[in-house]
Design an enzyme around this catalytic site. Structure first.
Site, PDB file in Angstrom:
ATOM      1  N   HIS A 133       0.808  -1.305   0.195  1.00 36.48           N
ATOM      2  CA  HIS A 133      -0.028  -0.032   0.153  1.00 36.48           C
ATOM      3  C   HIS A 133       0.879   1.060  -0.024  1.00 36.48           C
ATOM      4  O   HIS A 133       2.140   0.975   0.238  1.00 36.48           O
ATOM      5  CB  HIS A 133      -1.168  -0.056   1.168  1.00 36.48           C
ATOM      6  CG  HIS A 133      -2.190  -0.984   1.076  1.00 36.48           C
ATOM      7  ND1 HIS A 133      -2.090  -2.283   1.476  1.00 36.48           N
ATOM      8  CD2 HIS A 133      -3.436  -0.620   0.775  1.00 36.48           C
ATOM      9  CE1 HIS A 133      -3.339  -2.838   1.116  1.00 36.48           C
ATOM     10  NE2 HIS A 133      -4.057  -1.749   0.958  1.00 36.48           N
ATOM     11  N   LYS A 152      -0.459   4.776   4.777  1.00 37.66           N
ATOM     12  CA  LYS A 152      -1.348   3.681   5.369  1.00 37.66           C
ATOM     13  C   LYS A 152      -0.771   3.617   6.924  1.00 37.66           C
ATOM     14  O   LYS A 152       0.493   3.471   6.956  1.00 37.66           O
ATOM     15  CB  LYS A 152      -1.210   2.419   4.431  1.00 37.66           C
ATOM     16  CG  LYS A 152      -2.329   1.330   5.109  1.00 37.66           C
ATOM     17  CD  LYS A 152      -2.786   0.315   4.342  1.00 37.66           C
ATOM     18  CE  LYS A 152      -3.778  -0.568   4.788  1.00 37.66           C
ATOM     19  NZ  LYS A 152      -5.033   0.018   5.291  1.00 37.66           N
TER      20      LYS A 152
HETATM   21  P1  NAD Z   1      -7.367   9.075   5.270  1.00 40.08           P
HETATM   22  O1  NAD Z   1      -6.427   9.397   6.311  1.00 40.08           O
HETATM   23  O2  NAD Z   1      -6.866  10.005   3.856  1.00 40.08           O
HETATM   24  O3  NAD Z   1      -8.768   9.542   5.623  1.00 40.08           O
HETATM   25  C1  NAD Z   1      -9.428   9.553   6.926  1.00 40.08           C
HETATM   26  C2  NAD Z   1     -10.079  10.666   7.255  1.00 40.08           C
HETATM   27  O4  NAD Z   1     -10.930  10.398   8.551  1.00 40.08           O
HETATM   28  C3  NAD Z   1      -9.159  11.899   7.488  1.00 40.08           C
HETATM   29  O5  NAD Z   1      -9.861  12.823   6.866  1.00 40.08           O
HETATM   30  C4  NAD Z   1      -9.636  11.803   9.042  1.00 40.08           C
HETATM   31  O6  NAD Z   1      -9.017  13.423   9.514  1.00 40.08           O
HETATM   32  C5  NAD Z   1     -10.570  11.663   9.384  1.00 40.08           C
HETATM   33  N1  NAD Z   1     -10.958  11.127  10.631  1.00 40.08           N
HETATM   34  C6  NAD Z   1     -10.193  10.691  11.507  1.00 40.08           C
HETATM   35  N2  NAD Z   1     -10.808  10.705  12.847  1.00 40.08           N
HETATM   36  C7  NAD Z   1     -12.110  11.191  12.729  1.00 40.08           C
HETATM   37  C8  NAD Z   1     -13.149  11.538  13.489  1.00 40.08           C
HETATM   38  N3  NAD Z   1     -13.021  11.154  14.878  1.00 40.08           N
HETATM   39  N4  NAD Z   1     -14.118  12.032  13.066  1.00 40.08           N
HETATM   40  C9  NAD Z   1     -14.348  12.459  11.741  1.00 40.08           C
HETATM   41  N5  NAD Z   1     -13.335  12.179  10.696  1.00 40.08           N
HETATM   42  C10 NAD Z   1     -12.198  11.647  11.371  1.00 40.08           C
HETATM   43  O7  NAD Z   1      -7.407   7.472   5.127  1.00 40.08           O
HETATM   44  P2  NAD Z   1      -7.977   6.938   3.809  1.00 40.08           P
HETATM   45  O8  NAD Z   1      -7.034   6.457   2.906  1.00 40.08           O
HETATM   46  O9  NAD Z   1      -9.274   7.576   3.384  1.00 40.08           O
HETATM   47  O10 NAD Z   1      -8.591   5.724   4.489  1.00 40.08           O
HETATM   48  C11 NAD Z   1      -9.500   5.536   5.532  1.00 40.08           C
HETATM   49  C12 NAD Z   1      -9.953   4.200   6.347  1.00 40.08           C
HETATM   50  O11 NAD Z   1     -10.590   3.343   5.140  1.00 40.08           O
HETATM   51  C13 NAD Z   1      -8.583   3.504   6.663  1.00 40.08           C
HETATM   52  O12 NAD Z   1      -8.926   2.611   7.932  1.00 40.08           O
HETATM   53  C14 NAD Z   1      -8.380   2.497   5.397  1.00 40.08           C
HETATM   54  O13 NAD Z   1      -7.641   1.635   5.548  1.00 40.08           O
HETATM   55  C15 NAD Z   1      -9.843   2.345   5.030  1.00 40.08           C
HETATM   56  N6  NAD Z   1      -9.734   1.859   3.537  1.00 40.08           N
HETATM   57  C16 NAD Z   1     -10.806   0.950   3.511  1.00 40.08           C
HETATM   58  C17 NAD Z   1     -11.278   0.306   2.253  1.00 40.08           C
HETATM   59  C18 NAD Z   1     -12.196  -0.676   1.845  1.00 40.08           C
HETATM   60  O14 NAD Z   1     -12.478  -0.885   0.632  1.00 40.08           O
HETATM   61  N7  NAD Z   1     -13.009  -0.859   3.056  1.00 40.08           N
HETATM   62  C19 NAD Z   1     -10.340   1.050   1.121  1.00 40.08           C
HETATM   63  C20 NAD Z   1      -9.450   1.876   1.442  1.00 40.08           C
HETATM   64  C21 NAD Z   1      -9.275   2.468   2.710  1.00 40.08           C
END
Ligand code: NAD
Length: 255
Positions: free
Chosen positions: A144, A148
């Site tokens: 990744h 991450k």
């Molecule tokens: P990212 O860090 O770009 O985005 C996460 C966002 O959540 C950030 O803007 C952060 O400020 C916000 N956040 C954190 N705490 C918060 C809170 N208490 N209230 C509101 N917002 C809050 O990360 P990303 O790449 O967008 O990934 C987010 C999550 O999704 C990760 O856990 C990642 O592993 C997961 N993910 C899952 C899949 C899937 O298919 N299920 C795919 C990609 C990523």
């Protein structure tokens, strides 16, 4: 029309979901992120003050934020009686217990990976593991982007769970995460993991089945986050209107 509320709306996935919804003409009620994060999701979409305010405006919530935010997001969904799709990874047993409790009240779909391809891959990994004996070692390799935070990835654990189920065991029983130093030899029947981090890779996974003299590799490469965002939106539209309970992507995709 079903209105989607985005939790973690300023993040990479939050913005991808807003973009997919805009392309598909799907209504977005608004978004929530941490107060210290710039409030920008997509032109014309509103930012709400907190998850409860957003839940009251939404027909379904989609959460791609952080494990620490899960409690508040589940509480908001339950308070507003709104279904929630949880895509956040890095969840522990305590998070899964809270998801189970919320699923008694509202529909909850938790998916470590929302793409069709990975969910089909998990099915193939389960079937392959079920057909091969423990003389075939199973190793799961993932790569990744450099930002991450959790390892192994939620998808690697999803594939590990599928492999363990194929072998009639559980992720907890069969997985080995640490292979360092001089006593690093693998034990028969275990499932090993390797996590690579770098650049902008959206998500690569390979399940390797290795025997003496031959190897099977089943893999998936995500070329962009749009595949996860499309799956998350599809899951949200599917979940809205379902009875309370815990659901998975396999239910949405009919796998
Ligand atoms: P990212 O860090 O770009 O985005 C996460 C966002 O959540 C950030 O803007 C952060 O400020 C916000 N956040 C954190 N705490 C918060 C809170 N208490 N209230 C509101 N917002 C809050 O990360 P990303 O790449 O967008 O990934 C987010 C999550 O999704 C990760 O856990 C990642 O592993 C997961 N993910 C899952 C899949 C899937 O298919 N299920 C795919 C990609 C990523």
């Amino acid at each position: 029309m079903t209105r989607i509320g985005i939790l973690g709306a300023s993040g990479r996935m939050g913005r991808a979901i807003a973009a997919v919804a805009a392309e598909g003409g799907i209504a977005v009620a608004g978004g929530v992120d941490r107060p210290d994060v710039p409030s920008e999701i997509a032109p014309g979409l509103s930012f709400e003050t907190d998850a409860t305010a957003l839940a009251r405006l939404s027909d379904v919530l989609v959460d791609f934020s952080a494990p620490a935010a899960l409690d508040a997001h589940l509480a908001a969904a339950c308070a507003a009686n709104v279904p929630i799709v949880i895509g956040t990874t890095g969840l522990g047993p305590e998070h899964h217990a809270r998801i189970e409790a919320a699923a008694a009240v509202i529909p909850v779909l938790q998916a470590a990976n929302t793409s069709l391809g990975v969910n089909l891959l998990a099915h193939l990994v389960r079937e392959t593991a079920a057909r091969l004996g423990t003389d075939w070692d199973i190793e799961i390799l993932e790569m990744h982007h450099r930002h991450k935070v959790d390892a192994p990835s939620g998808t690697a654990l999803l594939l590990g769970t599928a492999a363990a189920q194929g072998r009639g065991g559980t992720l907890e029983e069969l997985s080995r995460y640490d292979r360092l130093g001089v006593e690093a030899r693998r034990a028969e029947g275990t499932i090993g993991y390797a996590s690579l981090r770098g650049g902008s890779v959206a998500g690569d996974h390979v399940a390797i089945f290795a025997a003496d003299g031959e190897r099977i590799e089943l893999g998936h490469r995500a070329e962009s986050r749009a595949i996860f965002a499309r799956g998350a939106v599809q899951a949200a539209l599917w979940l809205a209107g379902k009875p309370a309970g815990r659901y998975a992507m396999t239910d949405v995709l009919g796998l």
